[in-house]
Design a protein around this motif. Structure first.
Motif, PDB file in Angstrom:
ATOM      1  N   UNK A 172       0.686  -1.276   0.002  1.00  0.00           N
ATOM      2  CA  UNK A 172      -0.015  -0.195  -0.146  1.00  0.00           C
ATOM      3  C   UNK A 172       0.913   1.355  -0.031  1.00  0.00           C
ATOM      4  N   UNK A 173       2.080   1.199  -0.456  1.00  0.00           N
ATOM      5  CA  UNK A 173       2.794   2.126  -0.407  1.00  0.00           C
ATOM      6  C   UNK A 173       2.369   3.393  -1.028  1.00  0.00           C
ATOM      7  N   UNK A 174       2.102   3.396  -2.278  1.00  0.00           N
ATOM      8  CA  UNK A 174       1.335   4.670  -3.037  1.00  0.00           C
ATOM      9  C   UNK A 174      -0.116   4.889  -2.766  1.00  0.00           C
ATOM     10  N   UNK A 175      -0.869   3.745  -2.143  1.00  0.00           N
ATOM     11  CA  UNK A 175      -2.265   3.710  -2.180  1.00  0.00           C
ATOM     12  C   UNK A 175      -2.890   4.279  -0.978  1.00  0.00           C
ATOM     13  N   UNK A 176      -2.095   4.123   0.202  1.00  0.00           N
ATOM     14  CA  UNK A 176      -2.550   4.804   1.618  1.00  0.00           C
ATOM     15  C   UNK A 176      -1.456   4.803   2.428  1.00  0.00           C
ATOM     16  N   UNK A 177      -1.558   6.248   3.067  1.00  0.00           N
ATOM     17  CA  UNK A 177      -0.468   6.458   4.266  1.00  0.00           C
ATOM     18  C   UNK A 177      -0.579   5.360   5.393  1.00  0.00           C
ATOM     19  N   UNK A 178       0.667   4.869   5.673  1.00  0.00           N
ATOM     20  CA  UNK A 178       0.817   4.050   7.070  1.00  0.00           C
ATOM     21  C   UNK A 178      -0.203   4.093   8.085  1.00  0.00           C
ATOM     22  N   UNK A 179      -0.359   5.390   8.397  1.00  0.00           N
ATOM     23  CA  UNK A 179      -1.330   5.582   9.443  1.00  0.00           C
ATOM     24  C   UNK A 179      -2.797   5.290   9.225  1.00  0.00           C
ATOM     25  N   UNK A 180      -3.025   5.247   8.060  1.00  0.00           N
ATOM     26  CA  UNK A 180      -4.329   4.770   7.367  1.00  0.00           C
ATOM     27  C   UNK A 180      -4.675   2.992   7.718  1.00  0.00           C
TER      28      UNK A 180
END
Length: 151
Positions: free
Chosen positions: A96-104
């Protein structure tokens, strides 16, 4: 915005029911207000739930740069996902590197569980240490979840 603090959840519930936004009162989700659920959910979910491998008479395969990166950097975890349907949380920062920030990531996983797209596991590696979670699935000690449905 003129809304009393005690009325915020009532307003959010109303806007959710009217289809203006997505908000859930679950403890893990109540701080997330999603204005565009399609953009927020579709990209990360379809990186997990898709046709990773061709089967039988169907040569279709969904392969993205994120998938290739996971296969290269975390081969064991990637093979667990595409062959057994087990998604390990440590794969998500790459997937999910480009799909969603880690916090999400926790909210996205919670939404996927809520909508029945994934089922949390406990002791999926053959242990007998299983217990039901509040989601009706099983929660993993090591942060793994099983993806329901075809991969």
């Amino acid at each position: 915005c003129g809304v009393a603090a005690g009325e915020v959840s009532l307003l959010l519930r109303f806007l959710h029911e009217m289809g203006e936004l997505m908000w859930h009162e679950d403890a893990q989700l109540r701080n997330a207000v999603v204005l565009d659920p399609i953009s927020y959910l579709v990209k990360p979910v379809t990186l997990v739930i898709c046709k990773h491998m061709p089967t039988g008479n169907d040569p279709t395969q969904h392969e993205t740069p994120e998938h290739r990166n996971c296969a290269k950097k975390m081969q064991h975890e990637w093979l667990d996902l595409i062959s057994r349907g087990v998604l390990r949380e440590e794969l998500l920062p790459i997937l999910w590197k480009d799909a969603a920030p880690r916090a999400q990531h926790p909210q996205l996983l919670a939404l996927m569980v809520k909508f029945g797209l994934i089922v949390p596991l406990r002791g999926h590696r053959g242990t007998n240490d299983r217990a039901s979670s509040s989601h009706g699935g099983e929660v993993s000690k090591n942060g793994s979840v099983v993806v329901s449905g075809p991969l």
